[in-house]
Scaffold this active site. Structure first.
Site, short mmCIF file in Angstrom:
data_model
loop_
_atom_site.label_atom_id
_atom_site.label_comp_id
_atom_site.label_asym_id
_atom_site.label_seq_id
_atom_site.Cartn_x
_atom_site.Cartn_y
_atom_site.Cartn_z
N GLU A 98 -5.36 -8.55 0.75
CA GLU A 98 -6.10 -8.19 1.97
C GLU A 98 -7.55 -7.93 1.63
O GLU A 98 -7.85 -7.33 0.60
CB GLU A 98 -5.57 -6.88 2.60
CG GLU A 98 -4.32 -7.02 3.41
CD GLU A 98 -3.81 -5.68 3.92
OE1 GLU A 98 -4.63 -4.77 4.16
OE2 GLU A 98 -2.60 -5.55 4.05
N GLU A 146 0.80 -1.24 0.00
CA GLU A 146 0.00 0.00 0.00
C GLU A 146 0.83 1.28 0.00
O GLU A 146 0.78 2.07 0.96
CB GLU A 146 -0.96 0.01 1.20
CG GLU A 146 -1.96 -1.11 1.15
CD GLU A 146 -3.15 -0.92 2.09
OE1 GLU A 146 -3.10 0.01 2.92
OE2 GLU A 146 -4.11 -1.67 1.98
C1 GCO Z 1 -2.53 -2.33 4.94
C2 GCO Z 1 -3.69 -2.09 5.77
C3 GCO Z 1 -3.69 -2.90 7.04
C4 GCO Z 1 -4.85 -2.44 7.84
C5 GCO Z 1 -6.15 -2.89 7.20
C6 GCO Z 1 -7.35 -2.35 7.89
O1 GCO Z 1 -1.88 -1.42 4.64
O2 GCO Z 1 -2.20 -3.40 4.53
O3 GCO Z 1 -3.75 -0.75 6.10
O4 GCO Z 1 -2.47 -2.78 7.67
O5 GCO Z 1 -4.79 -2.89 9.13
O6 GCO Z 1 -6.21 -2.47 5.89
O7 GCO Z 1 -7.35 -0.96 7.82
#
Ligand code: GCO
Length: 451
Positions: A357, A163
């Protein structure tokens, strides 16, 4: 309509969100270690110092994964646990921890998928300019080479950065995340460019130091745009919006600026024009590095927005009705994003896709019967995975990683949000499988046949 026979049913976590083991373990500090100590930054002053204490309890956690029947586990390594200063000196205790975790996973028949960077920028590198420093690509490459040297005899699957939209956008534009800065827009484009160069350098170094052929990707995020109906013009409207670029002040929230250079070797033309006054120097050599070939495309997907083609031939957003479903963290429930997101990405980039995710936060509690009942999460998953199953007919989808295995440290929201399939009582570190974990086990056994 069905999932591949070898579909990778998994769950995901990240280092800082679960590990703990911050002190007395030889680890260096990273930007989150520092940021969480700043007054007023994190919900009720929570930190990841202990988190789920996974550093000491990983054997129990792997046993839980086995009980759920996970085929794969996506976790991240903390750069500063391995290289306390980010480069140079190695912390062997950190290496030993990840070795033991990997061995435990393999012993239990669970395939490890390692993410190199889930936001733990070593503080020593941050002090040298972090992602603003063009050298950051080499720093990250050094780390990737070491990871490949030490772990790739057993680990085949790697994601480089997780991300980038968030670690640049939330870390440096809005300042909600570490290191908590509100930087000039110009700086954030420079950081993004260096982070993409770092991704490319890591791909090179992973392969150069690999002990076996590796499967490598990255794991960006996106809010998906999905069509109101299956009419071709609505699908076209959603696709156009999905790959469109926002205003400069929100620029990180998009797909194409990040993924086009990685997969196509050039930034989207529209952005080169629109963002021109903010851009750093971009050379052909940079673009060759950024587009170092990868094998798979990871995508984090949580929700989306609905579009249709307007009468004027321009996409228009379909407003959500009053009382539209949402999760505890206030994100809308939009299962369609798991069908259209992977389909649009596959149509454009033609790489096998992993959903790296997806999941939801709920106000989970331990009931009088000692169990954690989360029917809303089961319903959420049934809807989302049903849509992913439809996408499996239209795109090459290899796996799904539920976010998250455990309740964990949700960044600036601290422990106030629970995303896990496994409940964690932070007072005692007791784990309790939620109903959704049992549901997921059945689903995995039947390879999603009943969705
Ligand atoms: C990421 C996400 C996770 C978060 C999840 C819930 O960057 O992979 O931000 O770390 O915990 O997306 O918000």
């Amino acid at each position: 309509m069905s999932f591949r026979k070898d579909f990778m049913w998994g769950a995901a976590t990240s280092a800082y969100q679960i590990e703990g083991g911050v002190y007395g373990t030889g680890k260096g500090m990273h930007v989150w270690d520092v940021f969480t100590k700043e007054p007023g930054r994190i919900f009720e002053g929570h930190t990841g110092d202990v988190a789920c204490d996974h550093y000491h309890r990983f054997r129990e956690d792997v046993a839980i994964m086995k009980e759920i029947g996970l085929k794969a586990y996506r976790f991240s390594m903390d750069w500063s646990r391995i290289l306390p200063e980010g480069t140079g000196r190695v912390n062997e205790e950190g290496i030993a921890f990840y070795n033991a975790l990997i061995d435990e996973l393999l012993k239990n028949g669970i395939e490890p998928f390692v993410t190199l960077y889930h936001w733990e920028l070593p503080y020593e590198l941050y002090k040298r300019g972090g992602w603003m420093n063009p050298q950051s690509a080499e720093w990250f490459g050094e780390y990737a080479a070491l990871v490949a040297d030490r772990f790739s005899d057993r680990v085949k699957n790697f994601f480089t950065i997780n991300e980038p939209q968030c670690f640049v956008g939330l870390g440096f534009l809005t300042g909600e995340h570490a290191p908590g800065l509100k930087s000039p827009i110009r700086d954030t484009f420079e950081m993004a460019h260096n982070a993409l160069r770092a991704h490319g350098r890591a791909v090179q170094q992973l392969r150069a130091h690999a002990h076996q052929p590796l499967t490598i990707g990255f794991a960006p995020t996106s809010g998906v745009c999905y069509p109101e109906t299956e009419k071709p013009e609505d699908i076209e409207a959603a696709r156009q919006m999905y790959f469109s670029l926002p205003d400069p002040e929100h620029w990180t929230w998009n797909v194409a600026w990040w993924s086009d250079p990685v997969l196509f070797g050039h930034y989207p033309e529209e952005g080169l024009v629109r963002y021109e006054k903010y851009l750093p120097k971009i050379t052909d050599e940079d673009l060759r590095l950024i587009s170092e070939p990868i094998d798979i495309y990871g995508q984090n997907i949580y929700n989306g927005r609905c579009f249709r083609m307007g009468a004027d031939g321009k996409p228009e957003e379909v407003t959500r009705y009053e009382g539209f479903g949402k999760t505890a963290i206030d994100w809308p429930v939009t299962p369609e994003c798991l069908r259209w997101g992977p389909k649009f990405l596959y149509d454009r980039y033609r790489k096998p896709i992993y959903i790296t995710e997806n999941g939801m936060s709920a106000h989970d509690v331990v009931s009088l019967d000692g169990k954690v009942h989360d029917p809303n999460r089961i319903d959420f998953l049934a809807r989302y995975l049903g849509e992913l199953k439809k996408a499996s007919d239209e795109a090459d989808i290899r796996g799904y990683f539920h976010w998250s295995l455990l309740d964990n440290f949700e960044w600036n929201k601290g422990y106030s949000e629970r995303f896990g399939m496994v409940y964690v009582d932070y007072r005692t570190q007791q784990r309790i499988l939620k109903d959704s974990a049992h549901w997921y086990r059945d689903l995995i056994q039947k390879n999603g046949a009943e969705l």
